[in-house]
Scaffold this motif. Sequence first.
Motif, PDB file in Angstrom:
ATOM      1  N   UNK A 265     -19.329  -3.003 104.170  1.00 43.66           N
ATOM      2  CA  UNK A 265     -20.405  -2.260 104.824  1.00 43.66           C
ATOM      3  C   UNK A 265     -21.430  -3.105 105.569  1.00 43.66           C
ATOM      4  N   UNK A 266     -21.336  -4.436 105.514  1.00 41.51           N
ATOM      5  CA  UNK A 266     -22.372  -5.265 106.135  1.00 41.51           C
ATOM      6  C   UNK A 266     -22.520  -4.993 107.633  1.00 41.51           C
ATOM      7  N   UNK A 267     -21.408  -4.961 108.343  1.00 41.53           N
ATOM      8  CA  UNK A 267     -21.495  -4.760 109.785  1.00 41.53           C
ATOM      9  C   UNK A 267     -21.723  -3.296 110.125  1.00 41.53           C
ATOM     10  N   UNK A 268     -21.287  -2.400 109.261  1.00 41.21           N
ATOM     11  CA  UNK A 268     -21.640  -0.991 109.429  1.00 41.21           C
ATOM     12  C   UNK A 268     -23.150  -0.825 109.241  1.00 41.21           C
ATOM     13  N   UNK A 269     -23.705  -1.549 108.259  1.00 41.34           N
ATOM     14  CA  UNK A 269     -25.149  -1.549 108.013  1.00 41.34           C
ATOM     15  C   UNK A 269     -25.893  -2.067 109.250  1.00 41.34           C
ATOM     16  N   UNK A 270     -25.372  -3.138 109.839  1.00 42.30           N
ATOM     17  CA  UNK A 270     -25.997  -3.684 111.042  1.00 42.30           C
ATOM     18  C   UNK A 270     -26.037  -2.686 112.182  1.00 42.30           C
ATOM     19  N   UNK A 271     -24.944  -1.910 112.315  1.00 41.64           N
ATOM     20  CA  UNK A 271     -24.883  -0.940 113.408  1.00 41.64           C
ATOM     21  C   UNK A 271     -25.753   0.282 113.139  1.00 41.64           C
ATOM     22  N   UNK A 272     -25.736   0.776 111.888  1.00 41.89           N
ATOM     23  CA  UNK A 272     -26.384   2.049 111.584  1.00 41.89           C
ATOM     24  C   UNK A 272     -27.843   1.906 111.166  1.00 41.89           C
ATOM     25  N   UNK A 273     -28.180   0.851 110.411  1.00 40.54           N
ATOM     26  CA  UNK A 273     -29.541   0.690 109.891  1.00 40.54           C
ATOM     27  C   UNK A 273     -30.364  -0.251 110.773  1.00 40.54           C
ATOM     28  N   UNK A 274     -29.798  -1.414 111.082  1.00 44.38           N
ATOM     29  CA  UNK A 274     -30.522  -2.408 111.883  1.00 44.38           C
ATOM     30  C   UNK A 274     -30.517  -2.023 113.357  1.00 44.38           C
ATOM     31  N   UNK A 275     -29.421  -1.400 113.796  1.00 42.27           N
ATOM     32  CA  UNK A 275     -29.319  -0.994 115.198  1.00 42.27           C
ATOM     33  C   UNK A 275     -29.199  -2.178 116.132  1.00 42.27           C
ATOM     34  N   UNK A 276     -28.325  -3.122 115.772  1.00 43.42           N
ATOM     35  CA  UNK A 276     -28.238  -4.345 116.576  1.00 43.42           C
ATOM     36  C   UNK A 276     -27.488  -4.145 117.889  1.00 43.42           C
ATOM     37  N   UNK A 277     -27.779  -5.056 118.832  1.00 45.22           N
ATOM     38  CA  UNK A 277     -27.055  -5.093 120.099  1.00 45.22           C
ATOM     39  C   UNK A 277     -25.720  -5.788 119.893  1.00 45.22           C
ATOM     40  N   UNK A 278     -24.821  -5.619 120.866  1.00 39.74           N
ATOM     41  CA  UNK A 278     -23.514  -6.264 120.760  1.00 39.74           C
ATOM     42  C   UNK A 278     -23.643  -7.776 120.694  1.00 39.74           C
ATOM     43  N   UNK A 279     -24.581  -8.354 121.453  1.00 45.10           N
ATOM     44  CA  UNK A 279     -24.729  -9.807 121.468  1.00 45.10           C
ATOM     45  C   UNK A 279     -25.163 -10.333 120.102  1.00 45.10           C
ATOM     46  N   UNK A 280     -26.052  -9.616 119.429  1.00 45.79           N
ATOM     47  CA  UNK A 280     -26.502 -10.031 118.102  1.00 45.79           C
ATOM     48  C   UNK A 280     -25.371  -9.886 117.100  1.00 45.79           C
ATOM     49  N   UNK A 281     -24.610  -8.799 117.208  1.00 45.77           N
ATOM     50  CA  UNK A 281     -23.448  -8.603 116.335  1.00 45.77           C
ATOM     51  C   UNK A 281     -22.458  -9.748 116.500  1.00 45.77           C
ATOM     52  N   UNK A 282     -22.253 -10.188 117.737  1.00 45.32           N
ATOM     53  CA  UNK A 282     -21.318 -11.281 117.991  1.00 45.32           C
ATOM     54  C   UNK A 282     -21.803 -12.593 117.390  1.00 45.32           C
ATOM     55  N   UNK A 283     -23.105 -12.839 117.485  1.00 47.14           N
ATOM     56  CA  UNK A 283     -23.661 -14.050 116.883  1.00 47.14           C
ATOM     57  C   UNK A 283     -23.505 -13.995 115.364  1.00 47.14           C
TER      58      UNK A 283
END
Length: 451
Positions: A265-283
């Motif tokens: 769930x870490x990256x799901x958390x990043x998308x749903x709770x943190x609302x990160x951009x694609x560039x931040x997700x890639x980093x």
Amino acid sequence: MSVTTADAPATPRASRKEILGWAMFDFANQAYTLLIITVVFGELFTTVIVGDRGDGYRWANFLWSLALAISYLLVVITGPLCGAVMDYRAEKKRFLFASYVVTIVATALLYFVAPGYVWLGLVLIVVSNYAYSMGESFIAAFLPGLGPPESLGRISGFGWALGYVGGLFAAGFTLVVLGEASAENFERIRWVGPFAAGFFLVTAIPTFLWVKERGTPQNSGLSYRTIAWRRVSTTLHELRRFRDLAIFLVSLLFSMAGVYIIIAFAFIYGAQVIGWDESVRNVMFIIVQITAAAGAIGFGAIQDRIGTRVTYLITLVLWVAAILAIWATPTLTAWLNAALELDWQAQHLFLLVGCLAGLSLGSSQSASRALVGLFSPSRKAAEFFGFWGLANKLAGVVGIVALGLLQSVVGLQASILLCAGLFIVAILICLFVDQQRGMRAAREWEARNGR
């Protein structure tokens, strides 16, 4: 007269080529766990294939957790039985190869999971994750034969670290060629399954060429089912002699429940709770792999000096800190901005949290595998690592189902605190583990029963 560790000959260290071949399986299978379970396909499944049905993705998250839980439950049922047969018949490589082939085929077929094809996606995730998870236990069963006890921490750490390097290669290709997990990019990102399968297929070849099958097969004419049940029944009866292994596996159940929640769930958390951009997700892709590799290598070297149990406890403390930081990221960002007149975004602070989580991830998994290796007689290695796999995947079932249900009620951010509680319980249980006593029990069994 009592038997001491000196009565059992030390395991000679395997050649560098064989150790590299063994570690290459970690390098290869990281493409599956990273791209399919942790980052890309998990996000694709929840946000695109199932989608938001007006409930903040809660139904999608629950289905994802259900698929993983079913696959882990299958491992719980079959892991120790397969391990018993592998030890008795000296067929570790055969079982490992079978899991490898099934993982590759089922993962490649994920290409055909399009938006709306929810049940096809569920079935393929169950099959592929089951085969991958069984392979984790099978490859770990080779560890006690690769060197003496004082080298297992370093060898295990090397394998985990090489795995995260493999993750970097796989992630790099995904970022550059396949792009983001979105509906607009679906026709490209759907190739993540075939790519992960192909990466696993090619890079695991050295494992089957260089790793040796140790042990002497016992041909009793019994069926696999009979061998499995007899061996496991005997081990369960003898488990009182391996008290520290049993206690540690209970601790591991709680700690890995937390780890599997984060992996799923870490990256799901990043998308749903943190609302990160694609560039931040890639980093974050890159940060987690680098810090996890550093944790596996660094703590792998440390644990051979200060003790694997102590190292494992330190990694659990790091995990508690990481979980609290993950939960507090949105609030902490707002507080820092107000107190220091900054203009930070939660997604940027989340990158710092990712460093701590990555360090905890690599080090804790390496230490747990090494400790089971220290507590395992060589002729029971596959069977004991079957129980290691059982504890791991039972943890996955309990943790992921609990998180899936909890987040459906209170949301994903609040439910992530469940992980901190799981790690704290694991710490308390592990305080009762005596590493020297556990190692002595394994060596005494070898001295009585032969290697």
